[in-house]
Every structure is written in structure tokens, then in C-alpha cells.
Design an enzyme around this catalytic site. Structure first.
Site, PDB file in Angstrom:
ATOM      1  N   VAL A 111      14.428  18.647 -26.183  1.00 25.86           N
ATOM      2  CA  VAL A 111      15.003  17.409 -26.703  1.00 25.86           C
ATOM      3  C   VAL A 111      14.138  16.980 -27.876  1.00 25.86           C
ATOM      4  N   LEU A 118       0.843  -1.209   0.000  1.00 27.59           N
ATOM      5  CA  LEU A 118       0.000   0.000   0.000  1.00 27.59           C
ATOM      6  C   LEU A 118       0.874   1.255   0.000  1.00 27.59           C
ATOM      7  N   THR A 146      -7.020   6.635  -8.028  1.00 26.69           N
ATOM      8  CA  THR A 146      -6.059   5.813  -8.772  1.00 26.69           C
ATOM      9  C   THR A 146      -4.797   6.572  -9.176  1.00 26.69           C
ATOM     10  N   ALA A 168       1.018  14.807  -2.475  1.00 26.93           N
ATOM     11  CA  ALA A 168       0.470  13.830  -1.534  1.00 26.93           C
ATOM     12  C   ALA A 168      -0.424  14.496  -0.484  1.00 26.93           C
ATOM     13  N   CYS A 207       3.415   7.606  -3.787  1.00 32.07           N
ATOM     14  CA  CYS A 207       4.129   8.363  -2.767  1.00 32.07           C
ATOM     15  C   CYS A 207       5.083   7.486  -1.957  1.00 32.07           C
ATOM     16  N   HIS A 254      15.146  31.949  19.613  1.00 26.35           N
ATOM     17  CA  HIS A 254      16.453  32.382  19.141  1.00 26.35           C
ATOM     18  C   HIS A 254      17.526  31.425  19.621  1.00 26.35           C
ATOM     19  N   GLY A 262       0.740   3.662  -2.484  1.00 24.06           N
ATOM     20  CA  GLY A 262       0.692   4.290  -3.802  1.00 24.06           C
ATOM     21  C   GLY A 262       2.050   4.749  -4.300  1.00 24.06           C
ATOM     22  N   ILE A 313      10.810  16.929 -10.033  1.00 24.83           N
ATOM     23  CA  ILE A 313      11.513  15.644 -10.116  1.00 24.83           C
ATOM     24  C   ILE A 313      12.919  15.841 -10.690  1.00 24.83           C
TER      25      ILE A 313
HETATM   26  P1  FAD Z   1      -1.110   7.382  -5.999  1.00 25.04           P
HETATM   27  O1  FAD Z   1      -0.169   7.590  -4.893  1.00 25.04           O
HETATM   28  O2  FAD Z   1      -0.549   7.338  -7.385  1.00 25.04           O
HETATM   29  O3  FAD Z   1      -1.897   6.030  -5.683  1.00 25.04           O
HETATM   30  C1  FAD Z   1      -2.780   5.459  -6.570  1.00 25.04           C
HETATM   31  C2  FAD Z   1      -2.859   3.976  -6.322  1.00 25.04           C
HETATM   32  O4  FAD Z   1      -3.940   3.446  -7.082  1.00 25.04           O
HETATM   33  C3  FAD Z   1      -1.623   3.193  -6.750  1.00 25.04           C
HETATM   34  O5  FAD Z   1      -1.092   2.475  -5.671  1.00 25.04           O
HETATM   35  C4  FAD Z   1      -2.126   2.267  -7.850  1.00 25.04           C
HETATM   36  O6  FAD Z   1      -1.525   0.968  -7.805  1.00 25.04           O
HETATM   37  C5  FAD Z   1      -3.596   2.160  -7.529  1.00 25.04           C
HETATM   38  N1  FAD Z   1      -4.444   1.844  -8.685  1.00 25.04           N
HETATM   39  C6  FAD Z   1      -4.516   2.511  -9.866  1.00 25.04           C
HETATM   40  N2  FAD Z   1      -5.455   1.963 -10.657  1.00 25.04           N
HETATM   41  C7  FAD Z   1      -5.968   0.914  -9.970  1.00 25.04           C
HETATM   42  C8  FAD Z   1      -6.967  -0.050 -10.255  1.00 25.04           C
HETATM   43  N3  FAD Z   1      -7.660  -0.041 -11.405  1.00 25.04           N
HETATM   44  N4  FAD Z   1      -7.214  -0.999  -9.329  1.00 25.04           N
HETATM   45  C9  FAD Z   1      -6.551  -1.022  -8.153  1.00 25.04           C
HETATM   46  N5  FAD Z   1      -5.611  -0.130  -7.830  1.00 25.04           N
HETATM   47  C10 FAD Z   1      -5.330   0.832  -8.712  1.00 25.04           C
HETATM   48  N6  FAD Z   1       4.240  14.687  -3.423  1.00 25.04           N
HETATM   49  C11 FAD Z   1       4.456  15.388  -2.287  1.00 25.04           C
HETATM   50  O7  FAD Z   1       3.523  15.950  -1.729  1.00 25.04           O
HETATM   51  N7  FAD Z   1       5.714  15.476  -1.737  1.00 25.04           N
HETATM   52  C12 FAD Z   1       6.787  14.880  -2.315  1.00 25.04           C
HETATM   53  O8  FAD Z   1       7.905  14.980  -1.797  1.00 25.04           O
HETATM   54  C13 FAD Z   1       6.590  14.146  -3.503  1.00 25.04           C
HETATM   55  N8  FAD Z   1       7.625  13.525  -4.112  1.00 25.04           N
HETATM   56  C14 FAD Z   1       7.404  12.802  -5.244  1.00 25.04           C
HETATM   57  C15 FAD Z   1       8.500  12.198  -5.860  1.00 25.04           C
HETATM   58  C16 FAD Z   1       8.317  11.471  -7.016  1.00 25.04           C
HETATM   59  C17 FAD Z   1       9.508  10.821  -7.667  1.00 25.04           C
HETATM   60  C18 FAD Z   1       7.009  11.326  -7.555  1.00 25.04           C
HETATM   61  C19 FAD Z   1       6.796  10.508  -8.795  1.00 25.04           C
HETATM   62  C20 FAD Z   1       5.918  11.930  -6.963  1.00 25.04           C
HETATM   63  C21 FAD Z   1       6.105  12.675  -5.802  1.00 25.04           C
HETATM   64  N9  FAD Z   1       5.051  13.322  -5.171  1.00 25.04           N
HETATM   65  C22 FAD Z   1       5.276  14.065  -4.038  1.00 25.04           C
HETATM   66  C23 FAD Z   1       3.672  13.242  -5.684  1.00 25.04           C
HETATM   67  C24 FAD Z   1       2.854  12.184  -4.883  1.00 25.04           C
HETATM   68  O9  FAD Z   1       3.501  10.946  -4.969  1.00 25.04           O
HETATM   69  C25 FAD Z   1       1.453  12.099  -5.451  1.00 25.04           C
HETATM   70  O10 FAD Z   1       0.860  13.379  -5.466  1.00 25.04           O
HETATM   71  C26 FAD Z   1       0.588  11.176  -4.586  1.00 25.04           C
HETATM   72  O11 FAD Z   1       1.126   9.886  -4.513  1.00 25.04           O
HETATM   73  C27 FAD Z   1      -0.841  11.119  -5.134  1.00 25.04           C
HETATM   74  O12 FAD Z   1      -1.598  10.270  -4.335  1.00 25.04           O
HETATM   75  P2  FAD Z   1      -2.843   9.452  -4.914  1.00 25.04           P
HETATM   76  O13 FAD Z   1      -3.312   8.620  -3.769  1.00 25.04           O
HETATM   77  O14 FAD Z   1      -3.764  10.360  -5.588  1.00 25.04           O
HETATM   78  O15 FAD Z   1      -2.240   8.504  -6.040  1.00 25.04           O
HETATM   79  P1  NAI Z   2       6.866  19.320 -13.307  1.00 24.39           P
HETATM   80  O1  NAI Z   2       5.598  19.750 -13.896  1.00 24.39           O
HETATM   81  O2  NAI Z   2       7.252  19.755 -11.942  1.00 24.39           O
HETATM   82  O3  NAI Z   2       8.084  19.762 -14.248  1.00 24.39           O
HETATM   83  C1  NAI Z   2       8.179  19.400 -15.589  1.00 24.39           C
HETATM   84  C2  NAI Z   2       9.203  20.305 -16.258  1.00 24.39           C
HETATM   85  O4  NAI Z   2       9.446  19.820 -17.550  1.00 24.39           O
HETATM   86  C3  NAI Z   2       8.707  21.750 -16.409  1.00 24.39           C
HETATM   87  O5  NAI Z   2       9.720  22.621 -15.990  1.00 24.39           O
HETATM   88  C4  NAI Z   2       8.417  21.864 -17.901  1.00 24.39           C
HETATM   89  O6  NAI Z   2       8.577  23.173 -18.392  1.00 24.39           O
HETATM   90  C5  NAI Z   2       9.470  20.904 -18.450  1.00 24.39           C
HETATM   91  N1  NAI Z   2       9.178  20.390 -19.792  1.00 24.39           N
HETATM   92  C6  NAI Z   2       7.980  19.973 -20.276  1.00 24.39           C
HETATM   93  N2  NAI Z   2       8.133  19.549 -21.549  1.00 24.39           N
HETATM   94  C7  NAI Z   2       9.444  19.685 -21.859  1.00 24.39           C
HETATM   95  C8  NAI Z   2      10.227  19.410 -23.003  1.00 24.39           C
HETATM   96  N3  NAI Z   2       9.672  18.905 -24.104  1.00 24.39           N
HETATM   97  N4  NAI Z   2      11.560  19.659 -22.980  1.00 24.39           N
HETATM   98  C9  NAI Z   2      12.134  20.177 -21.849  1.00 24.39           C
HETATM   99  N5  NAI Z   2      11.420  20.468 -20.730  1.00 24.39           N
HETATM  100  C10 NAI Z   2      10.115  20.204 -20.730  1.00 24.39           C
HETATM  101  O7  NAI Z   2       6.838  17.715 -13.425  1.00 24.39           O
HETATM  102  P2  NAI Z   2       7.756  16.617 -12.769  1.00 24.39           P
HETATM  103  O8  NAI Z   2       9.030  17.182 -12.278  1.00 24.39           O
HETATM  104  O9  NAI Z   2       7.771  15.504 -13.739  1.00 24.39           O
HETATM  105  O10 NAI Z   2       6.897  16.194 -11.507  1.00 24.39           O
HETATM  106  C11 NAI Z   2       5.576  15.637 -11.667  1.00 24.39           C
HETATM  107  C12 NAI Z   2       4.720  15.893 -10.479  1.00 24.39           C
HETATM  108  O11 NAI Z   2       5.182  15.190  -9.348  1.00 24.39           O
HETATM  109  C13 NAI Z   2       4.660  17.357 -10.124  1.00 24.39           C
HETATM  110  O12 NAI Z   2       3.355  17.800 -10.374  1.00 24.39           O
HETATM  111  C14 NAI Z   2       4.980  17.447  -8.694  1.00 24.39           C
HETATM  112  O13 NAI Z   2       3.966  18.117  -8.029  1.00 24.39           O
HETATM  113  C15 NAI Z   2       5.068  15.999  -8.191  1.00 24.39           C
HETATM  114  N6  NAI Z   2       6.289  15.895  -7.395  1.00 24.39           N
HETATM  115  C16 NAI Z   2       6.350  16.587  -6.222  1.00 24.39           C
HETATM  116  C17 NAI Z   2       7.485  16.583  -5.462  1.00 24.39           C
HETATM  117  C18 NAI Z   2       7.529  17.370  -4.227  1.00 24.39           C
HETATM  118  O14 NAI Z   2       6.486  17.818  -3.775  1.00 24.39           O
HETATM  119  N7  NAI Z   2       8.684  17.581  -3.629  1.00 24.39           N
HETATM  120  C19 NAI Z   2       8.663  15.822  -5.868  1.00 24.39           C
HETATM  121  C20 NAI Z   2       8.509  15.176  -7.147  1.00 24.39           C
HETATM  122  C21 NAI Z   2       7.336  15.208  -7.852  1.00 24.39           C
END
Ligand code: FAD
Ligand code: NAI
Length: 469
Positions: A240, A40, A146, A324, A44, A448, A42, A187
Site C-alpha cells: 500500500v 489490568l 510495558t 502472551a 492481551c 479414539h 494489558g 492479526i
Molecule cells: P502488554 O499486555 O502490552 O501490557 C503492558 C501494560 O503496561 C499495559 O497494560 C500498559 O497500559 C502498561 N504500561 C505501559 N507503559 C506504562 C507506564 N509508563 N506506566 C504504567 N503502565 C504502563 N498473544 C498470544 O499469545 N495469543 C493471542 O491469541 C494473541 N492475540 C492478540 C491479538 C491482538 C489483536 C493483539 C494486539 C495481540 C495479541 N497477542 C496474542 C499478543 C499479546 O497481547 C502480547 O504478546 C501480550 O499482551 C504482551 O504482554 P506484556 O505484558 O508484555 O505487555
Molecule cells: P505480524 O508480524 O504477524 O504480520 C505483519 C504482516 O504484515 C507480515 O506478513 C508482513 O510481511 C506484512 N507487512 C509488513 N509491512 C507491510 C507493507 N508495507 N505492506 C503489506 N504488508 C506488510 O504482525 P501483526 O499481525 O500486526 O501482529 C503483531 C503481533 O501480535 C505479532 O507479533 C503476533 O505475535 C501478535 N499476535 C498474536 C496472535 C496470536 O498469537 N494468535 C494474534 C494477534 C497478534
């Protein structure tokens, strides 16, 4: 058809789904939670927030040991990377936390189904169980949670080895010599930082002329300077256009965004980090009549109900920041409304934090947004170089910026780049929630020496009476 009928079946066990399940159970509902992942939590917990923060922390310690310890009078010799151990630690953190969610669902008597869910009709969820067979579960309400999945670019195939999404970039077995990151968003900067600290040369290609779109421009400019000094090589206003993979590496074709002379970068690994999109595959939404917008987000009303009565949606698969904590807030508001209480999430007050070093954090309006909407405002900044705690720890890069209304100095936004920015920002999040003014922040006693004093000083600066600059 199962014997047991549920009040709520939640599809997805991420931050949106598991939090909704727990809250609904607390409110007395009979709840089931279905997820197709074995664990479990997701995206996150499994491949997002948690593993990335574990690697960010470990790699930061490594960089400190190599580059900064000496300045503190700590003489270290033979500092070496044990990547397998670092990855092992990351996995243990993930495993412990995902098991914790199992415990919480058990404790709250939420039935857990491991399998893929679909919705044959309102009031029914079909689960193809992971260990074979299927079951149809009757329910009064369905909550779709999802989540989302990474997007790619036309013609670019992610193989999670040489061309990776964040998932592959969290699990590389060796440090690439040259990592090319496409996208200078959250990311790109977090995972680019991890691999740069571990020894990779990192080039970040960004389509726009600035990094971190959506963040306050002052903060994004400062972030570019600081991360540039740390070794991230930014190619802004660039795109790219093609990737050619061979066993020896990946040839990356880069062009100016508006067209022009192409250039080739030779990479070992390419991280595609150009955003995420809602994930709703296999749910059967079209047949049941749930509508999605042109980007695939589920359209919901103020109570998070989709176009079909009895079917709700929250988290990354509905519009709003893909974070999240936003997913969790959606979940609580939706379930409490379903139970007859009130629920609302203000997306303008959702904080965003980028866990680079230093951290970058923002909440509320940016200066560009205030200008665009024509709101009269005042901006004030306080640098960490004038904060005694930051001096003591040696983390003086960055500042706190506060934006307040012209007339009453009501806090409209706060943007911080600096040590522990994410935690410091929380004061402004609470302030926004309560309609605080700069005077309220400035008259609140801050310990402080503390980084929080920079928040107080920024508020004082907005009132024209900062004490330490
Ligand atoms: P998810 O976490 O994507 O969960 C959805 C779940 O649904 C999954 O487990 C999937 O298996 C399940 N599911 C999908 N379809 C089905 C189906 N048909 N049947 C059964 N199960 C299904 N956010 C932050 O706030 N802070 C961060 O530091 C942060 N860092 C991140 C770093 C990375 C590399 C990435 C990729 C994301 C990050 N995020 C961060 C974003 C965060 O992970 C998401 O916003 C969050 O997980 C969304 O929660 P959710 O429950 O909507 O979806
Ligand atoms: P993002 O939306 O943060 O950044 C994507 C970047 O790619 C943007 O700067 C955009 O201008 C650029 N881009 C788009 N098309 C392009 C192209 N063709 N060539 C070059 N650059 C291009 O998306 P990212 O980093 O993939 O993260 C996805 C989601 O995950 C975000 O919405 C974020 O909220 C969540 N996330 C949150 C984290 C956190 O809260 N610390 C950590 C990691 C992810």
C-alpha cells in the site's frame, strides 16, 4: 516519598507484569504493580488475545449457523447478526477476566497503583496517579513490563474509525462493506476472518509472496487456500503506497512490491496490521541509562536485567516472540532468578497459534529453517481427511506435519493446520521439552476417535509405518 519500601515494583499489568507480580509475592517479596490502564491484563486481556478470541468464536458460530448447519441436518431460518449483542458479549468476557486479575493481585497482597510510571533513578519509581497527584515509591528492584503498541506505515494515520489498528477493528459498530487489511500476519488473518464471516468483503494486501511469514511454508500455503475459499481475497507481493480518506470511504493505492502499475481499492475501513513495536514511552529510560536496540527493544541479559543493575525487563518490550505466553514465561524466569532460583526461557520452544478456522499452529523448527542451518531431517504429514474424528465432525481440511532428525527421529518441529490445532500442538511442545522422538509420540496411547490420533499417525509416518494412509 512513600513510607513503604518494596522488593519489586512492576511497571505494567499485562501478562508479563501481573504474572511477575503474583510469582514475586508467592516468593515472599513485597510487590507493587503499576498500570496506567483502568483495568489490568494489558493488551492481551483488554484489546488483544481475549476480545479477538471472543469475536472469532462468535463469528465462527454465526458462519456455522448460516453455512454449515444445514449439512448437519439442522434447518435454521432467519439467522441474523446482532452485532451490538456480539460486542456486548465480548466486553463481558473482557470485564470478567480483567476483574479476575484484580482479585488475584489482592489475594497475593500485591499493591496496585493506577497511573503512569517513570523511573527517575534505579531504586525509585515515580507514579503520576490517574486520579491526580503523584507518588515516589522506593524499591530494591524494578521490572519493566510495558508491552508493545501497533506500528503503522509512513504517511498512514490511524484514526481508529476508518483507518484502524487491531484495537479499532475489535470495536467496529457496523460491518464494513469492504475491509482492506494491510498485512497477512496473525492479526490480519484473525480479524480479517472475523469481519469476513460477519459479511464484509475482505481484501488482504501482503508485501511478501506468501502469508504468515515465520510459519512453515506448507502450512502457510494450505492456510492461504483454505482462507481464500472462505472469501479472503489475497493480494500478495503488493504494498500500500497511500491512503486517501473521505467521508464516503478510503481510497487505497496498491502497487506490486517491486514497483509497477498502481491499482486503487475502495474500502470502507482499512485495518493496518503490519506488526507491533515495543512501548516504553514516558519511562525516562535514556536519563536512567537503560539501553534499547535500534527497534526499541530493551537489551537484557540471561537474567532479564537491563543495562542498569536493579532494573529488569520482560514480555513484549524485550526481544523474542510477542506472545502472551512467552511474556508469562519471561516473567516467571526473571522473578525466580531474582529470588535466587534458576530461570530460563527457550524461545525455540514457544508455540505460536493463529486462531482462524481451522487453527494454524507451530512449534520448533520450520522446514525452511532446518534447510538453512543444514540439519539433516525427515518430514512427514498426516491429513485430517484420514482421521475418523475429523470425518465425524466434518472438519477434514488440513494436516499434521512433523519434522524429525534424520538419525534418531528426535522431534525438531511440529506444524498443524486443522481443527483445534493449538491444543493438539501442546503434545509436541511437551515432546520438545523432554527431547521426545517420533517413536515416543507413536507409542503413546491416543484416545479414539480423536484429532490427536493425527499427531500419532504423523509420528508413525515419520518412522515409515503410518497405519491409516
Ligand atoms: P502488554 O499486555 O502490552 O501490557 C503492558 C501494560 O503496561 C499495559 O497494560 C500498559 O497500559 C502498561 N504500561 C505501559 N507503559 C506504562 C507506564 N509508563 N506506566 C504504567 N503502565 C504502563 N498473544 C498470544 O499469545 N495469543 C493471542 O491469541 C494473541 N492475540 C492478540 C491479538 C491482538 C489483536 C493483539 C494486539 C495481540 C495479541 N497477542 C496474542 C499478543 C499479546 O497481547 C502480547 O504478546 C501480550 O499482551 C504482551 O504482554 P506484556 O505484558 O508484555 O505487555
Ligand atoms: P505480524 O508480524 O504477524 O504480520 C505483519 C504482516 O504484515 C507480515 O506478513 C508482513 O510481511 C506484512 N507487512 C509488513 N509491512 C507491510 C507493507 N508495507 N505492506 C503489506 N504488508 C506488510 O504482525 P501483526 O499481525 O500486526 O501482529 C503483531 C503481533 O501480535 C505479532 O507479533 C503476533 O505475535 C501478535 N499476535 C498474536 C496472535 C496470536 O498469537 N494468535 C494474534 C494477534 C497478534
Amino acid at each position: 516519598m512513600s513510607e513503604k519500601s518494596y522488593d519489586l515494583i512492576v511497571i505494567g499489568g499485562g501478562p508479563a507484569g501481573y504474572v511477575a507480580s503474583i510469582r514475586a509475592a508467592q516468593l515472599g517479596m513485597q510487590v507493587a504493580c503499576v498500570d496506567k490502564r483502568a483495568t489490568l491484563g494489558g493488551t492481551c486481556l483488554n484489546v488483544g488475545c481475549i476480545p479477538s478470541k471472543a469475536l472469532l468464536h462468535s463469528s465462527e458460530r454465526f458462519a456455522f449457523a448460516k453455512e454449515e448447519a444445514a449439512a448437519h441436518g439442522i434447518a435454521l431460518q432467519g439467522v441474523e447478526l446482532d452485532l451490538a449483542a456480539m460486542m456486548g458479549r465480548k466486553q463481558k468476557v473482557v470485564d470478567d477476566l480483567t476483574k479476575g486479575i484484580d482479585y488475584l493481585l489482592d489475594k497475593n497482597k500485591v499493591d496496585r497503583f493506577h497511573g503512569s510510571a517513570s523511573i527517575p533513578a534505579a531504586g525509585k519509581v515515580q507514579v503520576s496517579l490517574a486520579d491526580g497527584g503523584s507518588v515516589e515509591l522506593p524499591t530494591r528492584n524494578i521490572l519493566i513490563a510495558t508491552g508493545s503498541e501497533p506500528t503503522s506505515l509512513p504517511g498512514i494515520q490511524i484514526d481508529e474509525r476508518q483507518v484502524v489498528s487491531s484495537t479499532g477493528a475489535l470495536a467496529l459498530e457496523t460491518v464494513p462493506e469492504h475491509l482492506v487489511v494491510i498485512g497477512a500476519g496473525v492479526i490480519g488473518l484473525e480479524l480479517g476472518s472475523v469481519w469476513s464471516r460477519l459479511g464484509a468483503r475482505v481484501t488482504v494486501v501482503e508485501f511478501l509472496d506468501h502469508i504468515l511469514p515465520g510459519m512453515d511454508r506448507d502450512v502457510s500455503k494450505q492456510a492461504q487456500k483454505i482462507l481464500g475459499k472462505q472469501g479472503l481475497d489475497f493480494r500478495l507481493s503488493s504494498k500500500v503506497t497511500a491512503l486517501v480518506t473521505a467521508t464516503s470511504g478510503v481510497a487505497v493505492q496498491v502497487e506490486p512490491s517491486q514497483g509497477g502499475e498502481p491499482e486503487q481499492l475502495d474500502a470502507d475501513v482499512v485495518l493496518v496490521a503490519v506488526g507491533r513495536r515495543p512501548y516504553t514511552e514516558g519511562l525516562g529510560l535514556e536519563a536512567v541509562g537503560v539501553t534499547q536496540d535500534e527497534r526499541g527493544f530493551l537489551a537484557v541479559d540471561g537474567a532479564f536485567q537491563t543495562s542498569v543493575p536493579g532494573i529488569y525487563a520482560v514480555g513484549d518490550c524485550v526481544p523474542g516472540p510477542m506472545l502472551a505466553h512467552k511474556a508469562e514465561e519471561d516473567a516467571i524466569a526473571c522473578v525466580e532468578t531474582l529470588a535466587g532460583q534458576a530461570g530460563h526461557v527457550d524461545y525455540d520452544r514457544v508455540p505460536g497459534v493463529v486462531y482462524t478456522h481451522p487453527e494454524i499452529a507451530g512449534v520448533g523448527k520450520t522446514e525452511d529453517a532446518l534447510k538453512a542451518e543444514g540439519t539433516p531431517y525427515r518430514a512427514a504429514k498426516f491429513p485430517f481427511s484420514a482421521n475418523s474424528r475429523a470425518k465425524a465432525t466434518g472438519e477434514t481440511d488440513g494436516f499434521v506435519k512433523v519434522l524429525v532428525s534424520e538419525e534418531h527421529a528426535r522431534v525438531l518441529g511440529m506444524h498443524i493446520i486443522g481443527p483445534g490445532a493449538g491444543d493438539l500442538l501442546q503434545e509436541a511442545v511437551l515432546g520438545l521439552e523432554y527431547g521426545a522422538t517420533a517413536e515416543d509420540l507413536a507409542r503413546t496411547c491416543h484416545a479414539h476417535p480423536g484429532m490427536g490420533e493425527a499427531v500419532k499417525e504423523a509420528a508413525l509416518a515419520a518412522l515409515g509405518r503410518a497405519l491409516h494412509i
